[in-house]
Design a protein around this motif. Structure first.
Motif, PDB file in Angstrom:
ATOM      1  N   ALA A 119      51.010  35.842  34.840  1.00  0.00           N
ATOM      2  CA  ALA A 119      50.292  37.007  35.372  1.00  0.00           C
ATOM      3  C   ALA A 119      50.029  36.842  36.872  1.00  0.00           C
ATOM      4  N   VAL A 120      49.659  35.634  37.272  1.00  0.00           N
ATOM      5  CA  VAL A 120      49.417  35.365  38.695  1.00  0.00           C
ATOM      6  C   VAL A 120      50.712  35.547  39.484  1.00  0.00           C
ATOM      7  N   LEU A 121      51.812  35.011  38.959  1.00  0.00           N
ATOM      8  CA  LEU A 121      53.096  35.105  39.652  1.00  0.00           C
ATOM      9  C   LEU A 121      53.688  36.509  39.585  1.00  0.00           C
ATOM     10  N   SER A 122      53.189  37.326  38.661  1.00  0.00           N
ATOM     11  CA  SER A 122      53.592  38.736  38.629  1.00  0.00           C
ATOM     12  C   SER A 122      52.899  39.512  39.736  1.00  0.00           C
TER      13      SER A 122
ATOM     14  N   VAL B  40      43.349  36.359  44.445  1.00  0.00           N
ATOM     15  CA  VAL B  40      43.765  35.611  43.261  1.00  0.00           C
ATOM     16  C   VAL B  40      43.327  36.319  41.980  1.00  0.00           C
ATOM     17  N   SER B  41      42.133  36.899  41.994  1.00  0.00           N
ATOM     18  CA  SER B  41      41.610  37.537  40.782  1.00  0.00           C
ATOM     19  C   SER B  41      42.206  38.919  40.530  1.00  0.00           C
ATOM     20  N   ARG B  42      43.119  39.359  41.389  1.00  0.00           N
ATOM     21  CA  ARG B  42      43.837  40.613  41.122  1.00  0.00           C
ATOM     22  C   ARG B  42      44.759  40.474  39.917  1.00  0.00           C
ATOM     23  N   ALA B  43      45.134  39.259  39.602  1.00  0.00           N
ATOM     24  CA  ALA B  43      46.035  39.041  38.470  1.00  0.00           C
ATOM     25  C   ALA B  43      45.308  39.295  37.154  1.00  0.00           C
ATOM     26  N   PRO B  44      45.931  39.999  36.213  1.00  0.00           N
ATOM     27  CA  PRO B  44      45.303  40.250  34.908  1.00  0.00           C
ATOM     28  C   PRO B  44      44.932  38.944  34.214  1.00  0.00           C
TER      29      PRO B  44
END
Length: 205
Positions: free
Chosen positions: A88-91, A110-114
């Protein structure tokens, strides 16, 4: 252990690709960013592979670059981050963007990732802060300055110039990149006014 696959795309699913390698279809789970850049069914593709072998499962994770695979491994060294969250982070962020966010201690990015809440974002930044520069990729040129900004030890002219540019509506990352370029052109002794002027010139390109 499978480290790399080269074949033809058979199909692309929501979270995986089936890669036909000499008649054998390998299912590799990928980030959304990787899937969007792979191409279409019938096209050739190369994936760097991370192999997971557990008692109850055998899974392959695919990446377009070795650097992205390294970040997948790094992220999972953080407490509370498994393969799903790492993907999810790498997406959401490229390796360079992730290195920048960690260097700048940008929890919001960083917290934008689901699946990544504030606490997990802080852990990622804290635990990977010293490792990020080695895996910064295209962000390597300015990662040192961004770490200084994140830790609050950047020189006054640099900090003031970045602050001024962010107040004009640029992101902290954009501002830091512009000031890093301004330092190269204006010299280490440049004052904040000069760095702002040169930084704006960089941003207008």
């Amino acid at each position: 252990m499978i480290g790399k696959l080269k074949g033809v795309i058979d199909e692309i699913g929501e979270d995986h690709v089936v890669l036909d390698v000499h008649g054998v279809g390998y299912v590799a789970f990928c980030s959304a960013r990787t899937l969007s850049r792979l191409g279409s069914a019938g096209e050739a593709a190369v994936l760097f592979i991370e192999t997971y072998v557990r008692e109850d499962q055998f899974r392959l994770f695919g990446f377009l670059t070795a650097l992205e695979r390294e970040w997948f491994r790094l992220l999972q060294s953080v407490q509370g981050v498994g393969s799903k969250v790492a993907l999810a982070v790498l997406s959401t962020l490229t390796p360079g963007e992730l290195a920048n966010a960690i260097a700048l201690q940008d929890r919001t990015a960083v917290s934008r990732a689901p699946g990544v809440g504030p606490k997990v974002a802080v852990r990622i930044i804290t635990e990977l802060r010293n490792k990020a520069p080695a895996f910064a990729g295209e962000a390597a040129a300015s990662i040192g300055l961004k770490q200084e900004l994140g830790e609050g030890v950047a020189s006054a002219p640099v900090a003031d110039a970045v602050s001024a540019l962010t107040n004009l509506g640029y992101s902290r990352d954009q501002a830091a990149n512009a000031v890093a370029a301004a330092l190269k052109n204006g010299g280490e002794g440049a004052d904040s006014a000069k760095l702002i002027r040169l930084g704006l010139k960089e941003l207008s390109r």
